[in-house]
Every structure is written in structure tokens, then in C-alpha cells.
Design a protein around this motif. Sequence first.
Motif, PDB file in Angstrom:
ATOM      1  N   ILE A  84       0.869  -1.331   0.009  1.00  0.00           N
ATOM      2  CA  ILE A  84       0.032   0.030   0.045  1.00  0.00           C
ATOM      3  C   ILE A  84       0.739   1.334   0.120  1.00  0.00           C
ATOM      4  O   ILE A  84       0.461   2.351  -0.389  1.00  0.00           O
ATOM      5  N   ARG A  85       2.038   1.077   0.692  1.00  0.00           N
ATOM      6  CA  ARG A  85       3.001   2.479   0.562  1.00  0.00           C
ATOM      7  C   ARG A  85       3.406   2.798  -0.749  1.00  0.00           C
ATOM      8  O   ARG A  85       3.813   3.799  -0.860  1.00  0.00           O
ATOM      9  N   ASN A  86       3.034   1.892  -1.863  1.00  0.00           N
ATOM     10  CA  ASN A  86       3.411   2.334  -3.191  1.00  0.00           C
ATOM     11  C   ASN A  86       2.356   2.895  -3.813  1.00  0.00           C
ATOM     12  O   ASN A  86       2.387   3.356  -5.268  1.00  0.00           O
ATOM     13  N   ASP A  87       1.155   2.708  -3.421  1.00  0.00           N
ATOM     14  CA  ASP A  87       0.106   3.313  -4.030  1.00  0.00           C
ATOM     15  C   ASP A  87      -0.188   4.856  -3.621  1.00  0.00           C
ATOM     16  O   ASP A  87      -1.056   5.188  -2.589  1.00  0.00           O
ATOM     17  N   THR A  88       0.573   5.648  -4.222  1.00  0.00           N
ATOM     18  CA  THR A  88       0.508   7.195  -3.834  1.00  0.00           C
ATOM     19  C   THR A  88      -0.766   7.648  -3.906  1.00  0.00           C
ATOM     20  O   THR A  88      -1.292   8.666  -3.241  1.00  0.00           O
ATOM     21  N   GLU A  89      -1.446   7.354  -5.144  1.00  0.00           N
ATOM     22  CA  GLU A  89      -2.729   7.882  -5.374  1.00  0.00           C
ATOM     23  C   GLU A  89      -3.878   7.703  -3.993  1.00  0.00           C
ATOM     24  O   GLU A  89      -4.697   8.564  -3.653  1.00  0.00           O
ATOM     25  N   ALA A  90      -3.884   6.164  -3.483  1.00  0.00           N
ATOM     26  CA  ALA A  90      -4.772   5.964  -2.604  1.00  0.00           C
ATOM     27  C   ALA A  90      -4.056   6.616  -1.429  1.00  0.00           C
ATOM     28  O   ALA A  90      -5.091   7.137  -0.758  1.00  0.00           O
ATOM     29  N   LEU A  91      -2.983   6.810  -1.093  1.00  0.00           N
ATOM     30  CA  LEU A  91      -2.521   7.557   0.249  1.00  0.00           C
ATOM     31  C   LEU A  91      -2.793   9.094   0.002  1.00  0.00           C
ATOM     32  O   LEU A  91      -3.253   9.438   1.124  1.00  0.00           O
ATOM     33  N   THR A  92      -2.790   9.600  -0.952  1.00  0.00           N
ATOM     34  CA  THR A  92      -3.087  10.978  -1.422  1.00  0.00           C
ATOM     35  C   THR A  92      -4.887  11.124  -1.121  1.00  0.00           C
ATOM     36  O   THR A  92      -4.982  11.992  -0.281  1.00  0.00           O
ATOM     37  N   ARG A  93      -5.557  10.243  -1.460  1.00  0.00           N
ATOM     38  CA  ARG A  93      -6.974  10.326  -1.352  1.00  0.00           C
ATOM     39  C   ARG A  93      -7.296  10.020   0.105  1.00  0.00           C
ATOM     40  O   ARG A  93      -8.178  10.509   0.736  1.00  0.00           O
ATOM     41  N   ALA A  94      -6.789   9.101   0.926  1.00  0.00           N
ATOM     42  CA  ALA A  94      -6.644   8.877   2.359  1.00  0.00           C
ATOM     43  C   ALA A  94      -6.589  10.248   3.029  1.00  0.00           C
ATOM     44  O   ALA A  94      -7.331  10.281   4.071  1.00  0.00           O
ATOM     45  N   GLU A  95      -5.841  11.173   2.496  1.00  0.00           N
ATOM     46  CA  GLU A  95      -5.683  12.284   3.335  1.00  0.00           C
ATOM     47  C   GLU A  95      -6.580  13.293   3.663  1.00  0.00           C
ATOM     48  O   GLU A  95      -6.533  14.175   4.356  1.00  0.00           O
ATOM     49  N   THR A  96      -7.774  13.061   2.564  1.00  0.00           N
ATOM     50  CA  THR A  96      -8.853  13.731   2.694  1.00  0.00           C
ATOM     51  C   THR A  96     -10.165  12.941   3.021  1.00  0.00           C
ATOM     52  O   THR A  96     -11.268  13.566   3.067  1.00  0.00           O
ATOM     53  N   PHE A  97     -10.196  11.788   2.981  1.00  0.00           N
ATOM     54  CA  PHE A  97     -11.383  10.846   3.090  1.00  0.00           C
ATOM     55  C   PHE A  97     -12.111  10.977   4.163  1.00  0.00           C
ATOM     56  O   PHE A  97     -13.399  11.145   4.049  1.00  0.00           O
ATOM     57  N   PHE A  98     -11.553  11.275   5.358  1.00  0.00           N
ATOM     58  CA  PHE A  98     -12.574  11.500   6.436  1.00  0.00           C
ATOM     59  C   PHE A  98     -12.944  13.065   6.738  1.00  0.00           C
ATOM     60  O   PHE A  98     -13.809  13.147   7.687  1.00  0.00           O
ATOM     61  N   LEU A  99     -12.508  13.849   5.729  1.00  0.00           N
ATOM     62  CA  LEU A  99     -12.828  15.270   6.181  1.00  0.00           C
ATOM     63  C   LEU A  99     -14.332  15.337   6.054  1.00  0.00           C
ATOM     64  O   LEU A  99     -14.874  16.487   7.017  1.00  0.00           O
TER      65      LEU A  99
END
Length: 182
Positions: free
Chosen positions: A163-178
Motif C-alpha cells: 500500500i505504501r507504493n499506491d501514492t494515489e490511494a495515500l493522497t485520497r486517504a489524506e482527505t477521505f474522512f474530512l
Amino acid sequence: MSRFLFVLGSSRRDGNTEQLARHAARALPADVERQWLWLGDHPLPTFADTRHDNPLPPPTGNEKLLLDATLAATDIVIASPLYWYTVSNSTKAYLDYWSNWLRVREADFKARMAPKTLWGVTALAEDTSQAEALEGMLRRSAEYLRMRWAGVLLGNGSKPGDIRNDTEALTRAETFFLPARV
């Protein structure tokens, strides 16, 4: 005050799904309470549909712990890897118990679930269209209980740490719960 319950349904600790959920949770404001429950620590007996039997006994043990945590939360995050196009076995068992909790009179489960928000987080090894059944199951569960459905955060990961290689998912994660604060 918001209280997030993270229900971790992976068969291994700190798997890709859990890592993605924890990454997303870091963006929650400091005043949001977080409770993390790995279902491997709180196994449930095989679900038995007893709705046509005698009244249900009050939940005990792990079932009571999970029911109490579920009812105490404002937001429930189902964090399960995609297994055979849906949630893991332990996650499915937890959701199956919701059926029993609907009949625990003192829990008033359906009414108490209605103001809550349901979220999903999953890691999968294939393209994201493979998660349609998982997303549908969670969305329909939320609809049935009149909960707010907030969607699923998807990430790509098969081997530990992918998962650490999926930069798109990690970026989406940063605002997912907002949207939780809206």
C-alpha cells in the motif's frame, strides 16, 4: 464529539488495509476519538440465525464488547481487505451479528444506528472495479439502517507493505474522512 470505531477485519495485523485506514485517520482532527478493534482479538462464534427462536439472551463476551463499541461510535469504519470480491470472513461475521442486535430490545439497535456514518476502507490486488460487491454490501447495510453512507477508500496492495507504493490511494486517504466534520 465524534468517535470513530475502526473495525479491522484483516487476517493479519498491520496489513495493507489497516495501514491505509491508519494513514487516513491521521487527518482527523485531534478532538476526534478513535477506537481500533482488530476482529482477530475479538472472535465471534459462528453466526446462528435465531430470529424465529426464543428471545435472544443479552450479548456477552466479545459480542457485547463489539455491540457496545458499535453503539458508542458516531462513525464506523469497516476496514477489510477484499477477499473473494467482498469483506473478510471475520468482518462478515461482525456484520451478521448486526442482525441479532436488531432484536436485542434494550440495544434499540436500528434507531441508534441511524444517526451514524458508515465508511469502508479496503486494499485489493486487482483493479478497483473488483470491489463493487464489497461497496454494495456496505452501502446497502447503511441504507437499511438509515445511516449516512460515506463511501469506500480503495487502495492497491497484495504483499505486505504494498500500500505504501499506491501514492494515489495515500493522497485520497489524506482527505477521505474530512466530510465527517461537515
